[in-house]
Design a protein around this motif. Structure first.
Motif, mmCIF file in Angstrom:
data_model
loop_
_atom_site.group_PDB
_atom_site.id
_atom_site.type_symbol
_atom_site.label_atom_id
_atom_site.label_comp_id
_atom_site.label_asym_id
_atom_site.label_seq_id
_atom_site.Cartn_x
_atom_site.Cartn_y
_atom_site.Cartn_z
ATOM 1 N N ARG A 39 0.845 -1.202 0.000
ATOM 2 C CA ARG A 39 0.000 0.000 0.000
ATOM 3 C C ARG A 39 0.882 1.254 0.000
ATOM 4 O O ARG A 39 0.579 2.231 -0.677
ATOM 5 C CB ARG A 39 -0.931 -0.003 1.210
ATOM 6 N N VAL A 40 1.975 1.206 0.753
ATOM 7 C CA VAL A 40 2.934 2.318 0.725
ATOM 8 C C VAL A 40 3.465 2.516 -0.696
ATOM 9 O O VAL A 40 3.559 3.641 -1.195
ATOM 10 C CB VAL A 40 4.090 2.047 1.704
ATOM 11 N N ASN A 41 3.795 1.406 -1.356
ATOM 12 C CA ASN A 41 4.310 1.503 -2.725
ATOM 13 C C ASN A 41 3.260 2.029 -3.689
ATOM 14 O O ASN A 41 3.572 2.789 -4.611
ATOM 15 C CB ASN A 41 4.815 0.129 -3.182
ATOM 16 N N HIS A 42 2.006 1.635 -3.474
ATOM 17 C CA HIS A 42 0.929 2.143 -4.324
ATOM 18 C C HIS A 42 0.772 3.652 -4.138
ATOM 19 O O HIS A 42 0.640 4.403 -5.110
ATOM 20 C CB HIS A 42 -0.383 1.425 -4.002
ATOM 21 N N VAL A 43 0.810 4.109 -2.899
ATOM 22 C CA VAL A 43 0.718 5.552 -2.630
ATOM 23 C C VAL A 43 1.888 6.283 -3.266
ATOM 24 O O VAL A 43 1.731 7.371 -3.827
ATOM 25 C CB VAL A 43 0.676 5.819 -1.113
ATOM 26 N N GLY B 288 8.646 12.153 2.876
ATOM 27 C CA GLY B 288 8.505 10.765 2.483
ATOM 28 C C GLY B 288 8.241 9.865 3.673
ATOM 29 O O GLY B 288 7.438 8.925 3.587
ATOM 30 N N LYS B 289 8.893 10.136 4.796
ATOM 31 C CA LYS B 289 8.690 9.322 5.992
ATOM 32 C C LYS B 289 7.285 9.475 6.536
ATOM 33 O O LYS B 289 6.675 8.499 7.006
ATOM 34 C CB LYS B 289 9.722 9.708 7.056
ATOM 35 N N VAL B 290 6.743 10.681 6.487
ATOM 36 C CA VAL B 290 5.361 10.893 6.924
ATOM 37 C C VAL B 290 4.403 10.102 6.045
ATOM 38 O O VAL B 290 3.476 9.435 6.529
ATOM 39 C CB VAL B 290 5.007 12.395 6.886
ATOM 40 N N MET B 291 4.629 10.146 4.734
ATOM 41 C CA MET B 291 3.760 9.432 3.803
ATOM 42 C C MET B 291 3.821 7.932 4.038
ATOM 43 O O MET B 291 2.785 7.266 4.133
ATOM 44 C CB MET B 291 4.167 9.768 2.377
ATOM 45 N N THR B 292 5.024 7.381 4.150
ATOM 46 C CA THR B 292 5.160 5.930 4.276
ATOM 47 C C THR B 292 4.587 5.415 5.600
ATOM 48 O O THR B 292 3.937 4.365 5.632
ATOM 49 C CB THR B 292 6.619 5.489 4.136
ATOM 50 N N SER B 293 4.818 6.146 6.671
ATOM 51 C CA SER B 293 4.325 5.683 7.974
ATOM 52 C C SER B 293 2.814 5.755 8.054
ATOM 53 O O SER B 293 2.176 4.937 8.741
ATOM 54 C CB SER B 293 4.958 6.516 9.098
ATOM 55 N N THR B 294 2.201 6.680 7.327
ATOM 56 C CA THR B 294 0.740 6.801 7.325
ATOM 57 C C THR B 294 0.092 5.785 6.403
ATOM 58 O O THR B 294 -0.850 5.087 6.787
ATOM 59 C CB THR B 294 0.327 8.222 6.891
ATOM 60 N N ALA B 295 0.625 5.672 5.189
ATOM 61 C CA ALA B 295 0.009 4.808 4.182
ATOM 62 C C ALA B 295 0.092 3.325 4.554
ATOM 63 O O ALA B 295 -0.733 2.528 4.110
ATOM 64 C CB ALA B 295 0.699 5.027 2.830
ATOM 65 N N TYR B 296 1.054 2.948 5.360
ATOM 66 C CA TYR B 296 1.173 1.543 5.774
ATOM 67 C C TYR B 296 -0.124 1.057 6.441
ATOM 68 O O TYR B 296 -0.545 -0.085 6.252
ATOM 69 C CB TYR B 296 2.341 1.390 6.740
ATOM 70 N N ILE C 32 -6.370 -0.017 -1.298
ATOM 71 C CA ILE C 32 -5.529 1.155 -1.517
ATOM 72 C C ILE C 32 -5.778 2.159 -0.396
ATOM 73 O O ILE C 32 -6.749 2.043 0.356
ATOM 74 C CB ILE C 32 -5.792 1.784 -2.894
ATOM 75 N N SER C 33 -4.920 3.141 -0.272
ATOM 76 C CA SER C 33 -5.036 4.113 0.809
ATOM 77 C C SER C 33 -6.239 5.043 0.611
ATOM 78 O O SER C 33 -6.493 5.516 -0.504
ATOM 79 C CB SER C 33 -3.765 4.958 0.900
ATOM 80 N N VAL C 34 -6.928 5.307 1.696
ATOM 81 C CA VAL C 34 -8.051 6.258 1.642
ATOM 82 C C VAL C 34 -7.539 7.694 1.528
ATOM 83 O O VAL C 34 -8.315 8.614 1.260
ATOM 84 C CB VAL C 34 -8.956 6.121 2.893
ATOM 85 N N LEU C 35 -6.237 7.885 1.733
ATOM 86 C CA LEU C 35 -5.660 9.228 1.685
ATOM 87 C C LEU C 35 -5.107 9.581 0.304
ATOM 88 O O LEU C 35 -4.449 10.612 0.151
ATOM 89 C CB LEU C 35 -4.543 9.351 2.727
ATOM 90 N N ASN C 36 -5.377 8.746 -0.693
ATOM 91 C CA ASN C 36 -4.855 9.005 -2.038
ATOM 92 C C ASN C 36 -5.168 10.405 -2.569
ATOM 93 O O ASN C 36 -4.298 11.043 -3.159
ATOM 94 C CB ASN C 36 -5.377 7.955 -3.023
ATOM 95 N N PRO C 37 -6.400 10.923 -2.400
ATOM 96 C CA PRO C 37 -6.665 12.284 -2.909
ATOM 97 C C PRO C 37 -5.752 13.331 -2.288
ATOM 98 O O PRO C 37 -5.262 14.231 -2.980
ATOM 99 C CB PRO C 37 -8.132 12.521 -2.527
#
Length: 213
Positions: free
Chosen positions: A56-60, A203-211, A110-115
């Motif tokens: 999911r992190v990779n998809h984001v 990037g760290k914020v994104m990866t830790s959230t999207a996981y 997939i992540s709900v935060l995509n938008p």
């Protein structure tokens, strides 16, 4: 018959359509999924959830890549650089489709935060592009360098028996290296160290959230 030239409005409409498809998880790969010949593996529930979180992190990351390349292509100063951004974007769309497919196979989402991720990345790519092509290309080089390191870490973190996820991540890593090299060849300017650190922190914020979401 005269060739049709795309107007700025054409590009805007095409970009908006693509953005909606990316955010909703709809992507079509132009290349075969590298996991197609990999064997299914037995995984515990914990391993499956962990693999899904990483994918999911990779998809984001690919949602962000689409936004970055779309905005940078739109505001590129030369046709050559616009074409390179569009080429890289098409390969990143393969990644988007592959990771989405793998998430489905792992019974995840997939992540709900995509938008939010797409909008933020589009704004960032626009700023980079408006600074001029050398800095925009430099932004690509640094982004791809950080993404390569991130994918390398995922190859170490994925369950060893998860050959399907590992095949996808490895091909993504190969493509990201080439995208960065292509930007370098076109005349990328080096990113200042403070900018590199800010990009890494984001990037760290994104990866830790999207996981998780």
């Amino acid at each position: 018959m005269a060739a049709y030239h795309h107007t700025p409005l054409d590009r805007f409409i095409a970009g908006a359509d693509k953005a909606l498809r990316v955010i909703s998880g709809v992507a079509t790969a132009s290349r075969a999924n590298p996991a197609v010949h990999a064997a299914d593996a037995e995984m515990s529930e914990a391993e499956r959830r962990h693999a899904a979180g990483l994918m999911r992190v990779n998809h984001v990351g690919e949602v962000c890549a689409q936004a970055l390349y779309n905005s940078q292509a739109r505001f590129a100063r030369t046709e050559q650089i616009r074409e390179q951004f569009e080429h890289s974007s098409r390969e990143e769309e393969d990644h988007l489709a592959w990771t989405a497919q793998r998430l489905g196979e792992l019974n995840s989402h997939i992540s709900v935060l995509n938008p939010l991720f797409y909008a933020g990345s589009y704004a960032l790519g626009t700023v980079a592009a408006l600074l001029g092509d050398p800095r925009s290309l430099g932004f690509v080089v640094e982004t791809e360098r950080q993404v390569e390191a991130h994918l390398e870490s995922h190859l170490n973190k994925l369950p060893p028996q998860d050959a399907k996820s590992r095949a996808i991540v490895d091909q993504m890593r190969i493509d990201e290296i080439e995208h960065g090299a292509a930007a370098q060849r076109l005349g990328a300017a080096a990113m200042p160290l403070p900018v590199q650190k800010v990009m890494s922190a984001m990037g760290k914020v994104m990866t830790s959230t999207a996981y998780y979401v």
